[in-house]
Design a protein around this motif. Structure first.
Motif, PDB file in Angstrom:
ATOM      1  N   THR A 127       0.832  -1.087  -0.105  1.00  0.00           N
ATOM      2  CA  THR A 127       0.030  -0.120  -0.025  1.00  0.00           C
ATOM      3  C   THR A 127       0.845   1.271  -0.140  1.00  0.00           C
ATOM      4  O   THR A 127       1.602   1.309   0.680  1.00  0.00           O
ATOM      5  N   VAL A 128       0.544   2.302  -0.803  1.00  0.00           N
ATOM      6  CA  VAL A 128       1.130   3.422  -0.957  1.00  0.00           C
ATOM      7  C   VAL A 128       0.026   4.490  -0.581  1.00  0.00           C
ATOM      8  O   VAL A 128      -0.809   4.725  -1.665  1.00  0.00           O
ATOM      9  N   GLY A 129      -0.021   4.962   0.515  1.00  0.00           N
ATOM     10  CA  GLY A 129      -1.192   6.084   0.801  1.00  0.00           C
ATOM     11  C   GLY A 129      -2.456   5.078   1.003  1.00  0.00           C
ATOM     12  O   GLY A 129      -2.595   4.330   1.603  1.00  0.00           O
ATOM     13  N   ILE A 130      -3.344   5.382  -0.043  1.00  0.00           N
ATOM     14  CA  ILE A 130      -4.554   4.701  -0.190  1.00  0.00           C
ATOM     15  C   ILE A 130      -4.612   3.948  -1.196  1.00  0.00           C
ATOM     16  O   ILE A 130      -5.779   3.179  -1.288  1.00  0.00           O
ATOM     17  N   GLU A 131      -3.651   3.687  -2.172  1.00  0.00           N
ATOM     18  CA  GLU A 131      -3.361   2.822  -3.243  1.00  0.00           C
ATOM     19  C   GLU A 131      -2.745   1.670  -2.976  1.00  0.00           C
ATOM     20  O   GLU A 131      -1.884   1.533  -2.238  1.00  0.00           O
ATOM     21  N   GLN A 132      -3.494   0.565  -3.396  1.00  0.00           N
ATOM     22  CA  GLN A 132      -2.932  -0.788  -3.247  1.00  0.00           C
ATOM     23  C   GLN A 132      -2.380  -1.390  -4.420  1.00  0.00           C
ATOM     24  O   GLN A 132      -2.978  -1.144  -5.713  1.00  0.00           O
ATOM     25  N   PHE A 133      -1.128  -1.838  -4.375  1.00  0.00           N
ATOM     26  CA  PHE A 133      -0.400  -2.470  -5.459  1.00  0.00           C
ATOM     27  C   PHE A 133      -0.217  -3.775  -5.285  1.00  0.00           C
ATOM     28  O   PHE A 133      -0.041  -4.294  -4.243  1.00  0.00           O
ATOM     29  N   THR A 134      -0.420  -4.740  -6.411  1.00  0.00           N
ATOM     30  CA  THR A 134       0.209  -6.144  -6.516  1.00  0.00           C
ATOM     31  C   THR A 134       1.237  -6.302  -7.356  1.00  0.00           C
ATOM     32  O   THR A 134       1.917  -5.295  -7.994  1.00  0.00           O
TER      33      THR A 134
END
Length: 333
Positions: free
Chosen positions: A151-158
């Motif tokens: 997670t970066v801030g409110i964004e989720q990455f896979t």
């Protein structure tokens, strides 16, 4: 024969492309109504034909519910496998798992004329080998493409391509000659044949014999030959409901292309198949004697390039209503 499909180039008027694209979509809908198992889209660039088969499949997925949607073939030299995997997976999810991506590699056709527009800084160092297929497969299988997941801030990455569509990688097809057939088998992917074969590696100059040899080689190298899918592609034109004028034009079309079938062409010895024109009884007899057809339980018969909408309607209807049943096929649905 287990599965019946056909291949279309999706022609349109370059000055007014929308009617032609709409015609292609309506043809796919008609194919589902007739019980076809699949429709395959050619991929043509800088021509008035389908340049974005993934976009066409996306639209078709919303007008149909059952029919498989394939590409024959996407030349990966013009694609970024990472981005293509995202697009294919998105459409596969939209369609409910009906996408069959057929791909090829090698230097793209007419590449020298537009390479700087396609790859301005890297056109001379691009890798057009089979590694491009493996990159696509890794992306479709959900293998990591990033060293970050979180997670970066409110964004989720896979760390893998999204969306992930389970099973899509198992529906990838590869087209090519004898060595390509062996390679496709070794990778456990599916194998597309067409109306042209390379004579390299064969002592024969008979098209059907060479195609049969290539299919045998594919299955011999596949880890699960009982599950290995092979689709045969030939130009097959049934005339059961055709008018006299249509029959005349179909036979003239086949005759105009016959000379190229008499001997291998070019440095790789490319050999073209004759076009098949006749009643369904006549065509069935010829196909049952064809070494390639004998080894494939799926077909994607190619629609000729230069015919009109009424011709295509007649051919498609006769394929489903006359030739298919004569070959032992039953409509889906």
């Amino acid at each position: 024969m287990r599965k019946l499909g056909f291949l279309t180039i999706g022609r349109f008027d370059a000055a007014d492309p929308r009617p032609g694209i709409e015609e292609t979509l309506q043809t796919i809908v008609r194919a589902e109504e007739l019980g076809f198992d699949s429709v395959w889209l050619r991929d043509r660039h800088l021509q008035p034909g389908i340049s974005s088969p993934v976009a066409i499949m996306a639209a078709a997925s919303q007008r149909t519910s059952r029919i498989e949607l394939g590409t024959a073939v996407i030349p990966l030299g013009l694609e970024n496998p990472f981005r293509l995997a995202e697009d294919l997976a998105t459409v596969d999810v939209m369609s409910g798992g009906r996408v069959n991506p057929g791909v090829s590699v090698g230097t793209p056709m007419m590449y020298d004329h537009y390479k700087t527009a396609l790859y301005p800084e890297s056109h001379d160092v691009q890798d057009f080998s089979k590694e491009r297929v493996l990159r696509l497969l890794r992306c479709l299988r959900g293998e990591p493409v990033s060293d970050f997941s979180g997670t970066v801030g409110i964004e989720q990455f896979t760390d893998h391509v999204q969306p992930h569509s389970p099973g899509l990688a198992d529906r990838v097809w590869y087209g090519g000659g004898l060595e390509s057939a062996k390679w496709a088998g070794e990778q456990g992917i599916n194998y597309l044949t067409s109306s042209v074969v390379s004579t390299e590696g064969s002592q024969s100059r008979d098209f059907a014999t060479i195609q049969g040899e290539q299919i045998d080689a594919f299955r011999a190298h596949h880890p699960r030959p009982d599950r290995a899918r092979v689709s045969q592609g030939l130009v097959v034109i049934p005339t059961d409901s055709a008018t006299d004028d249509q029959i005349r034009r179909y036979r003239e079309y086949a005759a105009s292309r016959f000379e190229r079938t008499t001997a291998p062409q070019g440095p790789r010895g490319m050999l073209f198949s004759p076009d098949y024109v006749g009643t369904s009884d006549e065509l069935a007899d010829r196909l049952f004697d064809h070494a390639g057809f004998q080894r494939a339980d799926e077909v994607a018969f190619a629609l000729p390039f230069s015919f009109g909408p009424d011709d295509y309607t007649q051919i498609i209807d006769d394929l489903a209503q006359h030739l298919g049943p004569r070959l032992g096929w039953q409509p889906a649905g």
